[in-house]
Scaffold this motif. Structure first.
Motif, PDB file in Angstrom:
ATOM      1  N   LEU A  90       0.879  -1.131   0.129  1.00 51.30           N
ATOM      2  CA  LEU A  90      -0.233  -0.017  -0.206  1.00 51.30           C
ATOM      3  C   LEU A  90       0.849   1.215   0.049  1.00 51.30           C
ATOM      4  CD1 LEU A  90      -2.550  -0.929   2.652  1.00 51.30           C
ATOM      5  CD2 LEU A  90      -2.697  -1.443   0.074  1.00 51.30           C
ATOM      6  N   GLY A  91       2.174   1.246  -0.257  1.00 51.48           N
ATOM      7  CA  GLY A  91       2.843   2.305  -0.166  1.00 51.48           C
ATOM      8  C   GLY A  91       4.351   1.900   0.569  1.00 51.48           C
TER       9      GLY A  91
ATOM     10  N   GLN B   7      -4.433  -1.534  -4.996  1.00 54.19           N
ATOM     11  CA  GLN B   7      -4.385  -1.160  -3.463  1.00 54.19           C
ATOM     12  C   GLN B   7      -5.592  -0.991  -3.203  1.00 54.19           C
ATOM     13  OE1 GLN B   7      -1.799   2.360  -2.460  1.00 54.19           O
ATOM     14  NE2 GLN B   7      -0.141   1.632  -3.997  1.00 54.19           N
ATOM     15  N   LYS B   8      -6.594  -0.333  -4.056  1.00 55.86           N
ATOM     16  CA  LYS B   8      -7.920  -0.008  -3.468  1.00 55.86           C
ATOM     17  C   LYS B   8      -8.657  -1.381  -3.500  1.00 55.86           C
ATOM     18  CE  LYS B   8      -8.475   4.666  -5.671  1.00 55.86           C
ATOM     19  NZ  LYS B   8      -8.872   5.402  -6.870  1.00 55.86           N
TER      20      LYS B   8
ATOM     21  N   LEU C 296      -7.229  -3.285  -0.324  1.00 57.47           N
ATOM     22  CA  LEU C 296      -8.017  -2.705   1.129  1.00 57.47           C
ATOM     23  C   LEU C 296      -9.398  -3.124   1.033  1.00 57.47           C
ATOM     24  CD1 LEU C 296      -6.269   0.998   0.986  1.00 57.47           C
ATOM     25  CD2 LEU C 296      -6.402  -0.756   2.794  1.00 57.47           C
TER      26      LEU C 296
ATOM     27  N   SER D 283       0.527  -1.478   8.289  1.00 61.23           N
ATOM     28  CA  SER D 283       0.182  -0.610   7.472  1.00 61.23           C
ATOM     29  C   SER D 283      -0.936   0.375   8.252  1.00 61.23           C
ATOM     30  CB  SER D 283      -0.726  -1.045   6.294  1.00 61.23           C
ATOM     31  OG  SER D 283      -1.308   0.040   5.444  1.00 61.23           O
ATOM     32  N   LYS D 284      -0.334   1.719   8.435  1.00 63.82           N
ATOM     33  CA  LYS D 284      -1.301   2.913   8.875  1.00 63.82           C
ATOM     34  C   LYS D 284      -2.431   3.237   8.038  1.00 63.82           C
ATOM     35  CE  LYS D 284       2.152   5.008  11.445  1.00 63.82           C
ATOM     36  NZ  LYS D 284       3.412   6.285  11.743  1.00 63.82           N
ATOM     37  N   ARG D 285      -2.169   3.058   6.705  1.00 65.46           N
ATOM     38  CA  ARG D 285      -3.710   3.245   5.872  1.00 65.46           C
ATOM     39  C   ARG D 285      -4.453   2.194   5.974  1.00 65.46           C
ATOM     40  NH1 ARG D 285      -2.957   2.973  -0.741  1.00 65.46           N
ATOM     41  NH2 ARG D 285      -5.188   3.392  -1.051  1.00 65.46           N
ATOM     42  N   PHE D 286      -4.264   1.012   6.115  1.00 66.19           N
ATOM     43  CA  PHE D 286      -5.265  -0.161   6.400  1.00 66.19           C
ATOM     44  C   PHE D 286      -5.925   0.172   7.779  1.00 66.19           C
ATOM     45  CE2 PHE D 286      -6.127  -4.300   8.387  1.00 66.19           C
ATOM     46  CZ  PHE D 286      -7.345  -4.622   7.949  1.00 66.19           C
TER      47      PHE D 286
ATOM     48  N   ARG E 298      -6.407   2.835   9.211  1.00 66.74           N
ATOM     49  CA  ARG E 298      -7.192   4.056   9.093  1.00 66.74           C
ATOM     50  C   ARG E 298      -8.564   3.478   8.264  1.00 66.74           C
ATOM     51  NH1 ARG E 298      -2.491   6.923   7.762  1.00 66.74           N
ATOM     52  NH2 ARG E 298      -2.995   6.873   5.524  1.00 66.74           N
ATOM     53  N   GLU E 299      -8.658   2.714   7.450  1.00 65.84           N
ATOM     54  CA  GLU E 299      -9.409   1.964   6.758  1.00 65.84           C
ATOM     55  C   GLU E 299     -10.566   1.491   7.449  1.00 65.84           C
ATOM     56  OE1 GLU E 299     -11.552   1.686   3.017  1.00 65.84           O
ATOM     57  OE2 GLU E 299      -9.763   2.912   3.302  1.00 65.84           O
TER      58      GLU E 299
END
Length: 132
Positions: free
Chosen positions: A10-11, A26-27, A30, A54-57, A59-60
């Motif tokens: 994811l990055g 990625q989308k 997720l 993953s901080k992004r995950f 947050r998701e």
């Protein structure tokens, strides 16, 4: 507990051989992982704690009925000497080991980690892999 290890999917998480996925993949990843977490949360009356690199995950999924622990100290231990990262890793291992059940999210794009599996062994916790 639910655990997902994305590495660089994811990055950029760490310098490694693992590639960053194209934005659309990625989308999709997720979305699949979020749906799996939602199903786990729906199927239990117990608290569901989410663990990931993953901080992004994180947050998701934070708007789902789950618990997301502090994500400020997420990093791979081989890449740091910061005490807070070691403390976070120990806390994650301990909480997973004390869970009633561990769900590991699995997909070709995810890293097949054994970290959470070893934590479940240490606590004699049931474990289930969920293909997303």
């Amino acid at each position: 507990s639910v655990h997902a290890r994305f590495v660089n999917a994811l990055g950029q998480f760490e310098s490694s051989k693992y590639p960053i996925l194209p934005v659309e993949r990625q989308k999709d990843l997720l979305s699949r992982c979020r749906a799996a977490v939602g199903r786990v949360a729906e199927d239990t009356d117990l608290p569901v704690v989410i663990f990931s690199d993953s901080k992004r995950f994180l947050r998701e999924v934070e708007d789902l009925p789950v618990i997301v622990l502090d994500s400020d100290s997420i990093c791979h231990l081989s890449k740091t000497s910061d005490f807070s990262a070691f403390a976070k890793t120990f806390l994650d291992f301990f909480v997973i080991s004390q869970s009633k059940k561990l769900y590991r999210l699995c997909a070709p794009e995810l890293y097949a980690t054994n970290f959470s599996l070893y934590a479940s062994f240490a606590g004699n916790t049931d474990e289930e892999d969920i293909q997303v």
